[in-house]
Motif scaffolding. Structure first.
Motif, PDB file in Angstrom:
ATOM      1  N   LYS A 166     -50.636  -1.532 -52.297  1.00  0.00           N
ATOM      2  CA  LYS A 166     -50.522  -1.703 -50.852  1.00  0.00           C
ATOM      3  C   LYS A 166     -50.957  -3.120 -50.517  1.00  0.00           C
ATOM      4  O   LYS A 166     -52.069  -3.522 -50.832  1.00  0.00           O
ATOM      5  N   ILE A 167     -50.057  -3.880 -49.906  1.00  0.00           N
ATOM      6  CA  ILE A 167     -50.337  -5.280 -49.579  1.00  0.00           C
ATOM      7  C   ILE A 167     -50.350  -5.413 -48.059  1.00  0.00           C
ATOM      8  O   ILE A 167     -49.403  -4.983 -47.388  1.00  0.00           O
ATOM      9  N   ASP A 170     -49.383  -9.715 -42.017  1.00  0.00           N
ATOM     10  CA  ASP A 170     -48.443  -9.593 -40.892  1.00  0.00           C
ATOM     11  C   ASP A 170     -47.083  -9.047 -41.297  1.00  0.00           C
ATOM     12  O   ASP A 170     -46.287  -8.650 -40.437  1.00  0.00           O
ATOM     13  N   CYS A 171     -46.766  -9.108 -42.585  1.00  0.00           N
ATOM     14  CA  CYS A 171     -45.500  -8.505 -43.037  1.00  0.00           C
ATOM     15  C   CYS A 171     -45.787  -7.705 -44.307  1.00  0.00           C
ATOM     16  O   CYS A 171     -45.126  -7.865 -45.327  1.00  0.00           O
ATOM     17  N   GLY A 172     -46.798  -6.842 -44.185  1.00  0.00           N
ATOM     18  CA  GLY A 172     -47.255  -6.036 -45.312  1.00  0.00           C
ATOM     19  C   GLY A 172     -46.233  -5.028 -45.790  1.00  0.00           C
ATOM     20  O   GLY A 172     -45.256  -4.721 -45.087  1.00  0.00           O
ATOM     21  N   LEU A 173     -46.469  -4.535 -46.997  1.00  0.00           N
ATOM     22  CA  LEU A 173     -45.603  -3.501 -47.574  1.00  0.00           C
ATOM     23  C   LEU A 173     -46.365  -2.778 -48.673  1.00  0.00           C
ATOM     24  O   LEU A 173     -47.451  -3.200 -49.078  1.00  0.00           O
ATOM     25  N   SER A 174     -45.790  -1.703 -49.137  1.00  0.00           N
ATOM     26  CA  SER A 174     -46.361  -0.963 -50.270  1.00  0.00           C
ATOM     27  C   SER A 174     -45.352  -0.941 -51.393  1.00  0.00           C
ATOM     28  O   SER A 174     -44.226  -0.466 -51.197  1.00  0.00           O
ATOM     29  N   LEU A 175     -45.739  -1.454 -52.540  1.00  0.00           N
ATOM     30  CA  LEU A 175     -44.852  -1.416 -53.696  1.00  0.00           C
ATOM     31  C   LEU A 175     -45.065  -0.109 -54.442  1.00  0.00           C
ATOM     32  O   LEU A 175     -46.144   0.125 -55.002  1.00  0.00           O
ATOM     33  N   ASP A 195     -39.823 -12.286 -55.682  1.00  0.00           N
ATOM     34  CA  ASP A 195     -39.170 -11.563 -54.582  1.00  0.00           C
ATOM     35  C   ASP A 195     -40.178 -10.635 -53.900  1.00  0.00           C
ATOM     36  O   ASP A 195     -40.232 -10.551 -52.672  1.00  0.00           O
ATOM     37  N   GLU A 196     -40.940  -9.937 -54.730  1.00  0.00           N
ATOM     38  CA  GLU A 196     -41.928  -9.003 -54.188  1.00  0.00           C
ATOM     39  C   GLU A 196     -43.021  -9.760 -53.438  1.00  0.00           C
ATOM     40  O   GLU A 196     -43.443  -9.350 -52.355  1.00  0.00           O
ATOM     41  N   ASN A 198     -42.772 -12.793 -52.060  1.00  0.00           N
ATOM     42  CA  ASN A 198     -42.247 -13.455 -50.857  1.00  0.00           C
ATOM     43  C   ASN A 198     -41.846 -12.456 -49.771  1.00  0.00           C
ATOM     44  O   ASN A 198     -41.867 -12.797 -48.586  1.00  0.00           O
ATOM     45  N   ALA A 199     -41.475 -11.249 -50.159  1.00  0.00           N
ATOM     46  CA  ALA A 199     -41.136 -10.227 -49.158  1.00  0.00           C
ATOM     47  C   ALA A 199     -42.318  -9.988 -48.220  1.00  0.00           C
ATOM     48  O   ALA A 199     -42.141  -9.698 -47.043  1.00  0.00           O
ATOM     49  N   CYS A 200     -43.545 -10.142 -48.748  1.00  0.00           N
ATOM     50  CA  CYS A 200     -44.741  -9.875 -47.921  1.00  0.00           C
ATOM     51  C   CYS A 200     -45.605 -11.108 -47.765  1.00  0.00           C
ATOM     52  O   CYS A 200     -46.734 -11.006 -47.299  1.00  0.00           O
ATOM     53  N   ASN A 201     -45.086 -12.284 -48.126  1.00  0.00           N
ATOM     54  CA  ASN A 201     -45.838 -13.545 -48.014  1.00  0.00           C
ATOM     55  C   ASN A 201     -47.217 -13.433 -48.650  1.00  0.00           C
ATOM     56  O   ASN A 201     -48.233 -13.772 -48.029  1.00  0.00           O
TER      57      ASN A 201
ATOM     58  N   ARG B 140     -39.442 -17.626 -40.409  1.00  0.00           N
ATOM     59  CA  ARG B 140     -39.072 -16.419 -41.118  1.00  0.00           C
ATOM     60  C   ARG B 140     -39.140 -15.327 -40.055  1.00  0.00           C
ATOM     61  O   ARG B 140     -40.191 -15.144 -39.423  1.00  0.00           O
ATOM     62  N   SER B 174     -42.127   0.448 -49.451  1.00  0.00           N
ATOM     63  CA  SER B 174     -42.151   0.781 -48.031  1.00  0.00           C
ATOM     64  C   SER B 174     -42.470  -0.471 -47.246  1.00  0.00           C
ATOM     65  O   SER B 174     -43.508  -1.099 -47.482  1.00  0.00           O
ATOM     66  N   ASP B 176     -43.848  -2.001 -44.181  1.00  0.00           N
ATOM     67  CA  ASP B 176     -44.641  -1.726 -42.994  1.00  0.00           C
ATOM     68  C   ASP B 176     -44.269  -2.766 -41.932  1.00  0.00           C
ATOM     69  O   ASP B 176     -43.560  -3.713 -42.202  1.00  0.00           O
ATOM     70  N   ARG B 177     -44.777  -2.572 -40.724  1.00  0.00           N
ATOM     71  CA  ARG B 177     -44.657  -3.562 -39.662  1.00  0.00           C
ATOM     72  C   ARG B 177     -43.204  -3.942 -39.367  1.00  0.00           C
ATOM     73  O   ARG B 177     -42.828  -5.106 -39.326  1.00  0.00           O
ATOM     74  N   ASP B 195     -35.380 -11.588 -49.266  1.00  0.00           N
ATOM     75  CA  ASP B 195     -36.569 -11.352 -50.099  1.00  0.00           C
ATOM     76  C   ASP B 195     -36.915  -9.872 -50.099  1.00  0.00           C
ATOM     77  O   ASP B 195     -37.232  -9.295 -51.148  1.00  0.00           O
ATOM     78  N   ALA B 199     -36.550  -7.578 -53.368  1.00  0.00           N
ATOM     79  CA  ALA B 199     -37.786  -7.003 -53.935  1.00  0.00           C
ATOM     80  C   ALA B 199     -37.534  -5.573 -54.399  1.00  0.00           C
ATOM     81  O   ALA B 199     -38.138  -5.119 -55.372  1.00  0.00           O
TER      82      ALA B 199
END
Lengths: 212, 212
Positions: A166-167, A170-175, A195-196, A198-201, B140, B174, B176-177, B195, B199
């Motif tokens: 879980k990352i 401001d543009c978080g995601l869960s891998l 890619d992973e 940069n998807a969530c910075n 972005r 997943s 988020d945001r 990205d 990912a």
């Protein structure tokens, strides 16, 4: 009252343990495209008897980014230059690219666990002293986490299980589908690609949590 | 028995509704880098009186990918060619890049909701009849979902809320945001970038679910 104290105590301990684990997990930064080579391939690309030189030691003991880089020539004659080699040499040749790299080069990359390259696509490598044709071994590496058996016990996982990273931010995601690779020589470290990241910075101070 | 029947009935209805919603959500494919321009900028870049030509209609009514593309020149004189323009013209100039693009060009991209470009970085655009310097507007774009008020009611969300997009497959994740943008002119559609799509190797048949 005794119960309340015990539960507070437990939450403090859990917090401290978790903090320590995070510190050990380090700062998960994405791993850029790179390749692993056999000594034979190194000698074709860089000259007879050539030994890879250490540019920078990596977190896993004995692993390093080499000073040497090479050029990968894709199916549409598009190239990636400065492809970093990771050492020491292995018993197989493998190039790990992101899907973004694959699209730029014209590859439909198979998603594979590192080392599992049977039936994958190949390509041409170019070094200062020669060309080396890989018959297979060009993959997008499946995201994974290295850990030793103590870490695996801590998380309650076994080799081949999948975890979640879980990352935040401001543009978080869960891998999902973070493959567990367990070996007593491993230090706890997640391997994800650009890619992973940069998807969530993903930055060094981005909060991360590894979950079962 | 009455209760069991009623609950089965309800689950069937929910299934059908959800299926319909998914069909309306369409196939969420990542949106590549692109820009929005004012008519003034179009005339500087493509000639006095020039009107953007439709290359392909987009899912949102009246929106299109233009035939025209331009070149973006970054801070290190690195360029992105064939930057697609989306029409129709707007009241501001905005370039939407991925973080991967930003790293390649040398930009530290701010993460912004589309239209919120105050204080963002600028750059130089090059077209067949001239250069146009953007003082700001290179971002972005924050991932978001377009929906009309009926969709918002269905999901139980309001403008400015965040949702989650769960993407399946062998390297699922997943997001988020996912910012909710609600307008009666909008059709239900998620906007994510390359990205985010790369990912998780998002393909037309990858299962996706939009969740509150």
């Amino acid at each position: 009252m005794a119960t309340a104290n015990a539960s507070m105590h437990r939450s403090v301990v859990e917090h401290l343990v978790r903090q320590t684990v995070y510190q050990r997990l380090g700062k998960p930064l994405p791993r850029a495209r790179h390749c692993h080579l056999t000594q034979d391939a190194v000698e074709i690309l860089f000259g007879k008897g050539h030994q890879l030189q250490v540019h920078k030691w990596l977190y896993q003991d004995g692993q390093f980014a080499a000073k040497e880089t090479l050029t990968l020539i894709g199916p549409r004659s598009r190239v990636i230059s400065n492809l970093r080699i990771l050492g020491p040499c292995r018993t197989l040749n493998q190039v790990e690219l992101s899907y973004t790299d694959g699209i730029a080069l014209g590859y439909e990359l198979p998603l594979r666990s590192s080392g599992d390259i049977k039936g994958t696509i190949g390509g041409m490598l170019m070094g200062p002293t020669g060309f080396f044709e890989m018959e297979s071994g060009i993959i997008r590496a499946l995201r994974h986490v290295h850990m030793n058996p103590v870490d695996a016990d801590y998380y309650g996982v076994k080799p081949g299980d999948f975890m979640k990273l879980k990352i935040g931010g401001d543009c978080g995601l869960s891998l999902d589908r973070m493959l567990c690779r367990v070996d007593k020589s491993f230090k706890l470290e997640v391997h994800i690609d650009t890619d992973e990241g940069n998807a969530c910075n993903l930055q060094p101070n981005t909060p991360c949590e590894l979950l079962k």
